[in-house]
Design an enzyme around this catalytic site. Structure first.
Site, PDB file in Angstrom:
ATOM      1  N   LYS A 121       1.966  25.333  15.667  1.00 50.68           N
ATOM      2  CA  LYS A 121       1.217  25.134  14.315  1.00 50.68           C
ATOM      3  C   LYS A 121       0.372  26.293  14.006  1.00 50.68           C
ATOM      4  CE  LYS A 121       0.276  21.596  11.247  1.00 50.68           C
ATOM      5  NZ  LYS A 121       1.093  20.567  11.151  1.00 50.68           N
TER       6      LYS A 121
HETATM    7  P1  NAD Z   1      -1.882  18.156   0.521  1.00 51.31           P
HETATM    8  O1  NAD Z   1      -2.414  19.536   0.672  1.00 51.31           O
HETATM    9  O2  NAD Z   1      -0.403  18.064  -0.097  1.00 51.31           O
HETATM   10  O3  NAD Z   1      -2.594  16.946   0.501  1.00 51.31           O
HETATM   11  C1  NAD Z   1      -3.707  16.715   0.787  1.00 51.31           C
HETATM   12  C2  NAD Z   1      -4.395  15.243  -0.007  1.00 51.31           C
HETATM   13  O4  NAD Z   1      -5.557  14.876   1.076  1.00 51.31           O
HETATM   14  C3  NAD Z   1      -4.926  15.904  -1.266  1.00 51.31           C
HETATM   15  O5  NAD Z   1      -4.765  14.512  -2.099  1.00 51.31           O
HETATM   16  C4  NAD Z   1      -6.405  15.958  -0.913  1.00 51.31           C
HETATM   17  O6  NAD Z   1      -7.268  15.548  -2.155  1.00 51.31           O
HETATM   18  C5  NAD Z   1      -6.569  14.808   0.155  1.00 51.31           C
HETATM   19  N1  NAD Z   1      -7.894  15.011   0.875  1.00 51.31           N
HETATM   20  C6  NAD Z   1      -8.202  16.194   1.448  1.00 51.31           C
HETATM   21  N2  NAD Z   1      -9.553  16.266   1.989  1.00 51.31           N
HETATM   22  C7  NAD Z   1      -9.771  14.775   1.686  1.00 51.31           C
HETATM   23  C8  NAD Z   1     -11.060  14.151   2.118  1.00 51.31           C
HETATM   24  N3  NAD Z   1     -12.056  14.555   2.901  1.00 51.31           N
HETATM   25  N4  NAD Z   1     -10.914  12.658   1.676  1.00 51.31           N
HETATM   26  C9  NAD Z   1     -10.157  12.404   1.284  1.00 51.31           C
HETATM   27  N5  NAD Z   1      -8.925  12.820   0.734  1.00 51.31           N
HETATM   28  C10 NAD Z   1      -8.873  14.130   1.151  1.00 51.31           C
HETATM   29  O7  NAD Z   1      -1.339  17.812   2.299  1.00 51.31           O
HETATM   30  P2  NAD Z   1      -0.161  17.059   2.945  1.00 51.31           P
HETATM   31  O8  NAD Z   1       1.178  17.744   3.006  1.00 51.31           O
HETATM   32  O9  NAD Z   1       0.122  15.749   2.016  1.00 51.31           O
HETATM   33  O10 NAD Z   1      -0.694  16.806   4.317  1.00 51.31           O
HETATM   34  C11 NAD Z   1      -1.491  15.483   4.668  1.00 51.31           C
HETATM   35  C12 NAD Z   1      -1.409  15.144   5.893  1.00 51.31           C
HETATM   36  O11 NAD Z   1      -0.377  14.869   6.498  1.00 51.31           O
HETATM   37  C13 NAD Z   1      -2.128  16.157   6.801  1.00 51.31           C
HETATM   38  O12 NAD Z   1      -2.537  15.655   7.957  1.00 51.31           O
HETATM   39  C14 NAD Z   1      -0.864  16.942   7.287  1.00 51.31           C
HETATM   40  O13 NAD Z   1      -0.961  17.747   8.586  1.00 51.31           O
HETATM   41  C15 NAD Z   1       0.137  15.720   7.323  1.00 51.31           C
HETATM   42  N6  NAD Z   1       1.635  16.138   7.444  1.00 51.31           N
HETATM   43  C16 NAD Z   1       2.205  16.599   6.375  1.00 51.31           C
HETATM   44  C17 NAD Z   1       3.505  16.843   6.198  1.00 51.31           C
HETATM   45  C18 NAD Z   1       4.282  17.571   5.003  1.00 51.31           C
HETATM   46  O14 NAD Z   1       5.654  17.684   5.142  1.00 51.31           O
HETATM   47  N7  NAD Z   1       3.569  17.949   4.233  1.00 51.31           N
HETATM   48  C19 NAD Z   1       4.348  16.671   7.347  1.00 51.31           C
HETATM   49  C20 NAD Z   1       3.714  15.671   8.424  1.00 51.31           C
HETATM   50  C21 NAD Z   1       2.699  15.418   8.511  1.00 51.31           C
END
Ligand code: NAD
Length: 431
Positions: A121
């Site tokens: 990561k």
């Molecule tokens: P992103 O940046 O696309 O979206 C993040 C979302 O979280 C946004 O809607 C933001 O407003 C919200 N957010 C941020 N801080 C917040 C808070 N304090 N309270 C409430 N909402 C909040 O990110 P993503 O890619 O959707 O990733 C989200 C999670 O999923 C992370 O933990 C990431 O590690 C995990 N993840 C993502 C992927 C991927 O393919 N993108 C894969 C596996 C896991």
């Protein structure tokens, strides 16, 4: 005199769990799995130590002529089963502890769904919303250059995570390619389609969340249509999950993002909400739902709760108030160990991150395979293979949980850690 004098190995500082944030959570989860590892427990400390952690300085010139420095990280947690794989996060709160934990979860996740990768990561401690597009590109390129010695198509393959996207992957691919003198599309996944990206990658994590949620509901005798869903996070994972639940006839009754929490008992109009988020960067200002307190979001009356934002969101305080029957961890590490115990005692089923959000890395694996073979699959083929892998992983982990009377998280760790440690044992120690 030798140190330590007793001859006992000196524990690295990061093995002490107190005050270490997400890494402490990860270590506690590993501790819980050790009694279930049989003869492989001998190798279990491998899981509590990242293989490599690189801290880099990322200096860039800002548009106003000043020079700003940002701290960046790339951690390779375990490479026993294959090259490192895991996303890059740009966020002002990124820490080494967080990146270490996320890299550990990637090792377990990749092994739990049996894709041939180790875990890694990366992250940069920066608030990208404060940067211009040019500044963001300079941060991305300088960071990529600094971690160049670790990454590569057969060494360690980054992907998007919080606040990083296809464009950032395109800049990373270009920087790596220019530095190595050959276009290397396979160095990152989550790229634009025009640069060797895969159809279905953008939706893959949400599709995986939806697939395991449907399987879990089936096990509890529930069907998706008509169920009430609450989702924290409306980005890549939360937004796509919301759309798939909405399209399948479920009602998304509560959402929360970094600006606002919204509620509507008969279901929020998700296509309109997502259009609003795309236009304004947040759900704030969306008129067709009631604004509620952040704390009220966790108490929403619903069957399914999907934390899909950041770590540590479900804690010992709000875990007692949750009314959902099932929690599907779209985010990485959203539930603290105390909250995990409370939910287990309350008979609330938690489908853990290492299983629930593995759809993203699964299609990243497909993208990497397609880049290597320069032969691209149809979206239908990709979604079909994704759903098959997610269903099989869910059921094999479900079975272990039933056989051993343990939580799905511990069962997923049993499956993942056993595969990692078996590889460790077969490879043996060098020298
Ligand atoms: P992103 O940046 O696309 O979206 C993040 C979302 O979280 C946004 O809607 C933001 O407003 C919200 N957010 C941020 N801080 C917040 C808070 N304090 N309270 C409430 N909402 C909040 O990110 P993503 O890619 O959707 O990733 C989200 C999670 O999923 C992370 O933990 C990431 O590690 C995990 N993840 C993502 C992927 C991927 O393919 N993108 C894969 C596996 C896991």
């Amino acid at each position: 005199m030798s140190f330590p004098p007793s001859g006992a190995p000196l524990l690295p500082s990061y093995l002490h769990v107190d005050g270490l944030g997400p890494w402490a959570t990860y270590l506690q989860q590993v501790e819980r799995v050790v009694p279930h590892l049989g003869h492989l427990a001998r190798w279990s400390e491998t899981l509590s130590r990242p293989k490599r952690a690189l801290i880099v300085d990322v200096p860039i010139e800002l548009d106003n002529g000043c020079v700003a420095h940002f701290e960046g990280y790339r951690v390779q947690h375990n490479l026993s089963r294959g090259p490192g794989k895991g996303g890059i996060r740009f966020h002002q709160d990124v820490t080494l502890s967080e990146v270490m934990a996320l890299s550990g979860w990637m090792s377990i996740k990749n092994a739990a769904v049996n894709v041939p990768y180790g875990g890694a990561k990366g992250g940069v401690r920066v608030d990208p919303s404060t940067l211009s597009r040019g500044e963001l590109e300079r941060v991305t390129r300088r960071y990529t250059s600094e971690i160049n010695l670790l990454i590569g198509p057969s060494k360690d393959i980054p992907a998007p995570d919080v606040n990083t996207n296809e464009q950032i992957m395109a800049w990373m691919m270009d920087t790596y390619s220019v530095n190595s003198g050959a276009t290397a599309t396979g160095v990152v996944t989550g790229k634009p389609i025009a640069l060797g990206g895969s159809l279905g990658r953008r939706e893959a994590t949400g599709r995986g969340v939806f697939t395991v949620a449907s399987e879990a509901m089936h096990e509890l005798g529930l069907a998706v249509p008509g169920q009430r869903v609450a989702i924290q996070g409306l980005g890549n994972v939360g937004g796509v999950s919301a759309r798939l639940f909405h399209d399948a006839g479920a009602k998304v009754v509560a959402v929360q993002d970094h600006c606002v929490s919204l509620y509507k008992g008969d279901g929020i109009d998700i296509p309109r909400l997502l259009e609003h988020v795309a236009e304004h960067g947040s759900a704030q200002g969306f008129a067709d739902a009631e604004v509620i307190d952040a704390a009220q979001f966790w108490q929403a009356d619903c069957e399914i709760l999907i934390p899909a934002a950041l770590e540590g969101q479900l804690n010992k305080d709000n875990a007692r108030q949750i009314r959902a029957k099932i929690v599907i961890e779209g985010a990485n590490g959203p539930t603290t160990p105390e909250a995990d115990d409370i939910l287990f005692d309350r008979n609330i089923l938690v489908v853990p991150d290492v299983l629930a959000n593995a759809g993203g890395v699964t299609v990243s694996y497909f993208e990497w395979v397609q880049d290597f073979s320069s032969f691209f699959w149809t979206e239908e083929e990709i979604n079909h293979r994704l759903v098959k892998i997610m269903r099989e992983a869910f059921h094999s982990i479900w079975q272990v949980a039933q056989e051993k009377s343990i939580s799905l998280r511990t069962a997923a760790f049993v499956v993942g850690c056993s595969r990692i440690l078996q590889a460790r044992e077969l490879r043996g120690l060098y020298p």
